[in-house]
Design an enzyme around this catalytic site. Structure first.
Site, mmCIF file in Angstrom:
data_model
loop_
_atom_site.group_PDB
_atom_site.id
_atom_site.type_symbol
_atom_site.label_atom_id
_atom_site.label_comp_id
_atom_site.label_asym_id
_atom_site.label_seq_id
_atom_site.Cartn_x
_atom_site.Cartn_y
_atom_site.Cartn_z
ATOM 1 N N TYR A 184 1.138 -0.875 -0.005
ATOM 2 C CA TYR A 184 0.045 0.039 0.156
ATOM 3 C C TYR A 184 1.035 1.211 0.102
ATOM 4 O O TYR A 184 0.904 2.353 -0.446
ATOM 5 C CB TYR A 184 -0.637 0.098 1.326
ATOM 6 N N GLU A 225 -2.619 -30.179 5.906
ATOM 7 C CA GLU A 225 -2.687 -29.177 5.056
ATOM 8 C C GLU A 225 -4.156 -27.733 5.171
ATOM 9 O O GLU A 225 -3.914 -27.079 5.832
ATOM 10 C CB GLU A 225 -3.380 -29.172 3.786
ATOM 11 N N ASP A 266 -4.815 -33.344 0.911
ATOM 12 C CA ASP A 266 -5.138 -33.609 0.096
ATOM 13 C C ASP A 266 -4.683 -34.783 -0.919
ATOM 14 O O ASP A 266 -3.780 -34.704 -0.846
ATOM 15 C CB ASP A 266 -6.313 -32.910 -0.728
#
Lengths: 366, 510
Positions: free
Chosen positions: A95, A196, A248
């Site tokens: 920013y 995870e 996964d």
């Protein structure tokens, strides 16, 4: 390295650029290349390292000029932060540096362009500066959002307060930006379980799986940040704890495991500090669909992106183990993936049995 | 044309209204303006006078759709005694000579008088003075359609104190201003493109247009030339025989035709099997028809000369197109004279690019014949065909493109598609010349576009680097303490060195 030394290096780099500009020599930055081709698999250390390739970022190259400007802009932002004694996050720097350049050309036309659009752009030049002046972001006092959470039999000391990660009930201890500033006081765990997904982490916490197993459970909610990786590495290195990674059963999960274990392409210069070469994979594999008799209801068709990612993994040197070759090829053949949640096929408690099965019977990939 | 001599003129007009372009009130008004402007230009530029032409259209009777058209020029004027015949006798013409004209025999003028008469029954008012004339003559004339002769309603002379010369004509006709307005404006603008040395001032009921003089240079006026032997017909030979009754065939041929001397005449006579010393007055009608045929067939004539042609010239075309089309660049060429069937012709072409020309899927085409803009029937014009078939992509032109093409054909005889005289026919010799002219002009355009593309690339490169200079100079100044101004200046110099020229040079070029 303290911040004063970092500042000295940043100023020295800037001075070299300024000197060549004032002497009317084409200004160019020498930056080690953070690319796949310059990521070297160190077989012996079992981690990714930054290779010897360097890019020359030249201002007078139309394709490079914007990056050159961004790098110099970031150089200023970091130098100013150190001089002012503030500790910005990478989002602060994004920013801070984001503004619109308005340029009126000699033909009277006005051009406007943002210094950067996405935070990815500002993050990339921070990483370039890290490798170019050989100082880590943490050493510059620049932090990132830390996603890491810990629960389990481990006590740490932060700013003088002792925090016992086993006493957080259903919540968890959040990791700080600079993990190296923590003191790990005591660990009474038998292993570290890296998860995870946050949802799975929360289930294991509520079901008090960690206390039954005497395990430290950690998650970084997906792709791990540096602090989480560094913390896992410290537990493994300083307390000789085995580390298991539960993801996964898809190429993204497998890659996340490899990031904990070997490091990442983008941050290969940090592997030395962040990688945990001993980490073992206990996530789902392609053959687990049969092995654990997962119902078709839980099996998902792989997307084109999954397939493309899997083919990339096959080419990475750090995936060149027979087990991975077999699993990834099987995945490519069947084009099927499964999430961890698919283990509920055998009841909600089956997740616990699965983890114990994989660890106790050594059904992990190293 | 001579066949019509026996017909009462009004009857001829009634039958041939369309031929002369007076189909309807809109077209008739357009045609009237056009004839008057063309007569004005012929009366000036042909004699080396810089034309100043005023045209005014006013509403006379809105109910009945009557409008007045006034046109005034600063030309050579009409001798006082000739005015009734010039305006009031159909087919009154001078001796047979060829020369590039806008109109032919001032026929258009008589058509206007007849049209006015048949729609409003008002006379034509004419005021004229020749060069250095002491008097200005004023007439009101109608045409007696029974006797095909002028009826003078009013005649007056004024002293010409200020040595004015020129012709002013005023008619009252049935015309549709609103329907003709756009065409008339377009016609005047296009006229100004080929005649930038003319000043044309126009006032209509709700529009005024001032097309200023852009140059005082004029193309040399065409010389009067003799007809080429390949262009003769029996009528023309008859007229010549009447005027040269005592001449032999050799004398007739050698004295009255373009490029024919005694040598050529003798060679022709031998080829045609004619006796060169025969008196032409003794030739029968059939003999004359055969002679004309043989003359058209003979291939031994010299090529027609172009002295009687007056192209605008590349320089004037470029000037006019730039000014009137608002083009960014114009490239014009004037081809060498060529001929078809014994008629000399010259093709000129210009390609105009950019500026105010709106980008389109095919080139905007501006057609001219003997400096007359052709506005109708573009689809059947040979120039449209050539411009559409032209391989523009070989000349760096990608459509839609801001491209206008000007094609000017000048000839002692323009081969029009039809009697409407708004489109040039597909004559192979002319088509070829138009193509070659376009090619020559397009080559220049290609070089120009290539240069512009290179410059645009340099500009883009310059801008894509220079826009970061201030940001970089500022940041490096903060980090190192070096002077921001000196850093910026050095960066600019580095960029200039990279693109091979200074910003000022680039600015001047692109």
């Amino acid at each position: 390295m303290d911040r004063a030394e970092v500042l000295r290096r940043l100023e020295e780099w800037g001075a070299r650029l300024a000197k060549s500009i004032l002497e009317l020599e084409e200004p160019a930055m020498e930056i080690p290349a953070r690319t796949l081709s310059n990521t070297v698999w160190d077989e012996r250390a079992r981690m990714l390292r930054l290779g010897p390739e360097r890019i020359r970022r030249r201002f007078l190259d139309v394709k490079e000029a914007r990056k050159f400007m961004q790098t110099v802009l970031m150089l200023r932002l970091i130098a100013e932060a150190i001089r002012e004694g503030v500790y910005p996050t990478i989002r602060d720097l994004y920013y801070n540096g984001k503004h619109t350049i308005i340029y009126r050309d000699p033909w009277g036309r006005t051009h406007s362009e943002n210094t950067w659009e996405e935070q990815d752009e500002s993050n990339a030049v921070i990483e370039d500066i890290e490798v170019a002046v050989n100082a880590l972001r943490e050493e510059m006092g620049v932090s990132a959002d830390v996603k890491g959470k810990v629960v389990g039999p481990v006590v740490i000391r932060s700013q003088g307060y002792e925090l016992d990660a086993s006493k957080f009930g259903e919540t968890a201890l959040s990791l700080p930006v600079n993990v190296d500033a923590l003191e790990i006081v005591k660990v009474e765990a038998s292993y570290v379980l890296v998860v995870e997904k946050d949802a799975i982490f929360q289930r294991l916490v509520r079901e008090r799986f960690w206390s039954q197993e005497g395990a430290v459970i950690i998650t970084a909610k997906g792709m791990p940040d540096r602090a989480t990786r560094r913390f896992v590495r410290r537990l493994s290195e300083e307390f000789k704890l085995p580390v298991y990674v539960l993801t996964d059963g898809d190429p993204y999960g497998w890659y996340i495991y490899s990031v904990y274990k070997s490091g990442s392409i983008k941050l290969s210069y940090e592997s030395e500090r962040l990688a945990t070469p001993g980490a073992k994979f206990i996530g789902l594999t392609a053959s687990d669909i049969d092995e654990y008799k997962i119902s078709d209801n839980y099996v998902i068709a792989a997307t084109e992106r999954d397939v493309k990612r899997a083919r990339e993994l096959l080419r990475y040197p750090w995936f060149q183990r027979p087990e991975w070759a077999r699993e990834i090829n099987l995945f490519l053949k069947r084009r099927k993936k499964v999430e961890i949640e698919a283990l509920s096929t055998h009841g909600l408690k089956f997740l616990h049995d699965y983890i114990r099965d994989k660890i106790r019977r050594g059904k992990f990939i190293d | 044309m001579y066949h019509y001599e026996a017909l009462p003129a009004a009857e001829w007009f009634r039958r041939n209204r369309e031929l002369a372009g007076f189909h309807n009130p809109a077209r008739a008004l357009y045609q009237t303006v056009r004839e008057l402007v063309e007569n004005a230009l012929d009366a000036t530029e042909t004699y080396g006078i810089l034309p100043t032409v005023y045209v005014r259209i006013g509403v006379v009777d809105e109910q009945r759709g009557w409008v007045s058209v006034y046109a005034e020029d600063n030309g050579i004027g009409i001798p006082g005694g000739e005015i009734p015949n010039v305006l009031g006798r159909v087919f009154y013409s001078s001796k047979y000579r060829v020369r590039q004209h806008r109109g032919i025999f001032g026929l258009g003028l008589k058509m206007i008088v007849l049209y006015a008469q048949s729609t409003t029954n008002r006379p034509v008012y004419v005021r004229s003075a020749t060069l250095k004339s002491d008097k200005i003559y004023e007439y009101a004339i109608m045409i007696d359609t029974n006797s095909n002769s002028p009826a003078v309603l009013h005649r007056q002379e004024y002293p010409n104190k200020y040595k004015w010369h020129g012709t002013a004509i005023k008619v009252c006709i049935e015309g549709n201003w609103h329907a003709a307005k756009r065409r008339i404006e377009e016609y005047l603008r296009r006229t100004a493109i080929v005649a930038p040395y003319a000043e044309i001032i126009f006032r209509g009921p709700d529009v005024s247009l001032r097309l200023g003089r852009r140059t005082t240079k004029m193309p040399p006026p065409p010389e009067e030339g003799l007809p080429h032997p390949k262009t003769v017909d029996a009528d023309m030979l008859k007229q010549m025989v009447r005027e040269n009754g005592s001449a032999t065939l050799l004398e007739l041929l050698a004295g009255n035709f373009d490029g024919v001397g005694r040598e050529t005449a003798r060679a022709f006579a031998a080829w045609a099997g004619l006796a060169p010393d025969a008196r032409v007055s003794e030739l029968s009608q059939d003999d004359l028809v055969r002679l004309a045929e043989r003359m058209r067939q003979y291939e031994g004539w010299r090529r027609p000369r172009a002295v009687s042609l007056s192209p605008a010239g590349a320089e004037l075309l470029e000037l006019g197109a730039r000014a009137i089309l608002g083009a960014e660049a114009v490239f014009a060429v004037t081809r060498k004279p060529e001929s078809y069937g014994g008629h000399p012709f010259i093709v000129e072409a210009a390609v105009a690019w950019g500026g105010q020309i709106p980008p389109a899927e095919r080139p905007l085409l501006l057609r001219y014949a003997n400096k007359i803009p052709l506005l109708y029937d573009e689809g059947v014009d040979v120039a449209r065909k050539v411009a559409d078939e032209f391989s523009w992509q070989n000349y760096r032109v990608r459509f839609p493109a801001p491209l206008a093409v000007i094609v000017h054909v000048c000839s002692t005889k323009i081969p029009y598609v039809s009697a409407g005289k708004e489109a040039i026919a597909d004559i192979p010799e002319i088509e070829r010349e138009i193509r070659l002219a376009l090619r020559d002009a397009a080559k220049k355009l290609r070089a120009y576009l290539a240069r512009r593309e290179r410059e645009a690339e340099l500009v883009e490169k310059y801008v894509s680097l220079a826009k970061y200079v201030d940001e970089i100079a500022h940041s490096l100044a903060v980090v190192t303490g070096a002077s921001r101004a000196r850093l910026a200046e050095s960066l600019h110099r580095l960029i200039e060195r990279k693109i091979g020229m200074t910003a000022e040079e680039l600015l001047r070029r692109a």
